[in-house]
Design an enzyme around this catalytic site. Sequence first.
Site, PDB file in Angstrom:
ATOM      1  CE1 TYR A  98       9.000   7.398   9.748  1.00 40.55           C
ATOM      2  CE2 TYR A  98       9.301   9.781   9.609  1.00 40.55           C
ATOM      3  CZ  TYR A  98       8.957   8.582   9.016  1.00 40.55           C
ATOM      4  OH  TYR A  98       8.576   8.563   7.697  1.00 40.55           O
ATOM      5  NE  ARG A 137      -0.555  -1.243   4.769  1.00 43.42           N
ATOM      6  CZ  ARG A 137      -0.294  -0.496   5.830  1.00 43.42           C
ATOM      7  NH1 ARG A 137      -0.712   0.754   5.866  1.00 43.42           N
ATOM      8  NH2 ARG A 137       0.358  -0.984   6.860  1.00 43.42           N
ATOM      9  CB  THR A 171      15.111   5.627  11.548  1.00 39.19           C
ATOM     10  OG1 THR A 171      13.845   6.229  11.224  1.00 39.19           O
ATOM     11  CG2 THR A 171      15.039   4.951  12.898  1.00 39.19           C
TER      12      THR A 171
HETATM   13  P1  NAP Z   1       2.236   2.923   4.818  1.00 36.93           P
HETATM   14  O1  NAP Z   1       1.123   3.339   3.939  1.00 36.93           O
HETATM   15  O2  NAP Z   1       2.042   2.891   6.285  1.00 36.93           O
HETATM   16  O3  NAP Z   1       2.754   1.495   4.300  1.00 36.93           O
HETATM   17  C1  NAP Z   1       3.824   0.889   4.948  1.00 36.93           C
HETATM   18  C2  NAP Z   1       4.284  -0.300   4.150  1.00 36.93           C
HETATM   19  O4  NAP Z   1       5.420  -0.882   4.833  1.00 36.93           O
HETATM   20  C3  NAP Z   1       3.239  -1.389   4.064  1.00 36.93           C
HETATM   21  O5  NAP Z   1       3.352  -2.028   2.822  1.00 36.93           O
HETATM   22  C4  NAP Z   1       3.635  -2.334   5.199  1.00 36.93           C
HETATM   23  O6  NAP Z   1       3.211  -3.683   4.980  1.00 36.93           O
HETATM   24  C5  NAP Z   1       5.148  -2.260   5.091  1.00 36.93           C
HETATM   25  N1  NAP Z   1       5.854  -2.655   6.306  1.00 36.93           N
HETATM   26  C6  NAP Z   1       5.762  -2.133   7.549  1.00 36.93           C
HETATM   27  N2  NAP Z   1       6.610  -2.769   8.388  1.00 36.93           N
HETATM   28  C7  NAP Z   1       7.241  -3.721   7.634  1.00 36.93           C
HETATM   29  C8  NAP Z   1       8.211  -4.705   7.920  1.00 36.93           C
HETATM   30  N3  NAP Z   1       8.718  -4.855   9.160  1.00 36.93           N
HETATM   31  N4  NAP Z   1       8.615  -5.520   6.927  1.00 36.93           N
HETATM   32  C9  NAP Z   1       8.118  -5.389   5.665  1.00 36.93           C
HETATM   33  N5  NAP Z   1       7.208  -4.461   5.335  1.00 36.93           N
HETATM   34  C10 NAP Z   1       6.768  -3.642   6.315  1.00 36.93           C
HETATM   35  O7  NAP Z   1       3.533   3.851   4.590  1.00 36.93           O
HETATM   36  P2  NAP Z   1       3.839   4.967   3.484  1.00 36.93           P
HETATM   37  O8  NAP Z   1       3.241   6.242   3.934  1.00 36.93           O
HETATM   38  O9  NAP Z   1       3.551   4.443   2.138  1.00 36.93           O
HETATM   39  O10 NAP Z   1       5.414   5.114   3.711  1.00 36.93           O
HETATM   40  C11 NAP Z   1       6.343   4.359   2.962  1.00 36.93           C
HETATM   41  C12 NAP Z   1       7.734   4.878   3.286  1.00 36.93           C
HETATM   42  O11 NAP Z   1       7.781   6.277   3.055  1.00 36.93           O
HETATM   43  C13 NAP Z   1       8.145   4.685   4.749  1.00 36.93           C
HETATM   44  O12 NAP Z   1       9.504   4.392   4.831  1.00 36.93           O
HETATM   45  C14 NAP Z   1       7.868   6.041   5.357  1.00 36.93           C
HETATM   46  O13 NAP Z   1       8.659   6.284   6.494  1.00 36.93           O
HETATM   47  C15 NAP Z   1       8.239   6.944   4.206  1.00 36.93           C
HETATM   48  N6  NAP Z   1       7.640   8.274   4.259  1.00 36.93           N
HETATM   49  C16 NAP Z   1       6.299   8.430   4.312  1.00 36.93           C
HETATM   50  C17 NAP Z   1       5.777   9.708   4.368  1.00 36.93           C
HETATM   51  C18 NAP Z   1       4.303   9.977   4.447  1.00 36.93           C
HETATM   52  O14 NAP Z   1       3.943  11.136   4.697  1.00 36.93           O
HETATM   53  N7  NAP Z   1       3.436   8.998   4.250  1.00 36.93           N
HETATM   54  C19 NAP Z   1       6.617  10.811   4.364  1.00 36.93           C
HETATM   55  C20 NAP Z   1       7.984  10.601   4.292  1.00 36.93           C
HETATM   56  C21 NAP Z   1       8.484   9.331   4.233  1.00 36.93           C
HETATM   57  P3  NAP Z   1       1.710  -4.152   5.444  1.00 36.93           P
HETATM   58  O15 NAP Z   1       0.760  -3.445   4.527  1.00 36.93           O
HETATM   59  O16 NAP Z   1       1.723  -5.615   5.225  1.00 36.93           O
HETATM   60  O17 NAP Z   1       1.552  -3.732   6.863  1.00 36.93           O
END
Ligand code: NAP
Length: 245
Positions: free
Chosen positions: A153, A12, A156
């Site tokens: 966070y 997702r 990291t």
């Molecule tokens: P998200 O919607 O919460 O999705 C997280 C994804 O990571 C999911 O596919 C989840 O799998 C997977 N995941 C979590 N823990 C895991 C583990 N231990 N092993 C394997 N997969 C794992 O997150 P997102 O917003 O798309 O964020 C993706 C990346 O972008 C992250 O690194 C986040 O820190 C970074 N980021 C996000 C934002 C933001 O505003 N959203 C901003 C800056 C950076 P499941 O679906 O199976 O749980």
Amino acid sequence: MKRTVWITGASRGIGAAAARAFARDGYQVAVNYLTQHEAAQALVQELCEAGVRAAAYSADVSDRSQVDQMLAQIEADLGGVDVLVNNAGIAIPLTRLVDYTEEKWDRVFRVNIKGMFHCTQAVLPGMTARHHGAIVNVSSIWGITGGPEEVPYSATKGAVVTMTRSLAKEVGPDGIRVNCVAPGIIDTDMNAWLTPEARETIYAATPLRRLGRAEEIAEAILFLGSDRASFITGQILSPNGGYVI
Ligand code: NAP
């Protein structure tokens, strides 16, 4: 010969959008996820119906043996990995550092940084042998500026930035590029907790006056992973709507 991309956390959000972007660009796609089996399978089915070779792999990136098993299965199914997108990451609800438990601190570091170490170390021998590969690490603006009540966070994500720069210097001579995308605030499940008031505050601080979309981050990831970025390594690209300039 088709190229293969391995995207962690691709069931997702940003990872799923990156899977679709690489698929449109002709890559075979390995979709990693942790628990959301149905979402991962639905994505793989969507990609396969579009004529793309794709498969889903459930594995916790913080567990080295699960990562090794996952990569062995990906190589058996799709061949060697040409592009690794280290996207899997977790955020803990806003908490002041003084209230953090050691368990939560360790979990954020295990997933966001150790997971990246595991996947990167696993793909490097194959990329080195082929003298070709690209790694795209997903950081965050908080890894650049620091974010209050998000100290672990942010720590990291800052480490992701320095890991990117260090590794780019180390493996560039092996034909491997390492870059980083540091998104601003993106409309995914990670930010589902934002109240309308919190959103308004973010809009006001963002020159483009909105949150980012996962697809917009996916385009940056695809660019850095592709040969279109063939002379770019060790760089941090931050699609953030101008929130950080
Ligand atoms: P998200 O919607 O919460 O999705 C997280 C994804 O990571 C999911 O596919 C989840 O799998 C997977 N995941 C979590 N823990 C895991 C583990 N231990 N092993 C394997 N997969 C794992 O997150 P997102 O917003 O798309 O964020 C993706 C990346 O972008 C992250 O690194 C986040 O820190 C970074 N980021 C996000 C934002 C933001 O505003 N959203 C901003 C800056 C950076 P499941 O679906 O199976 O749980």
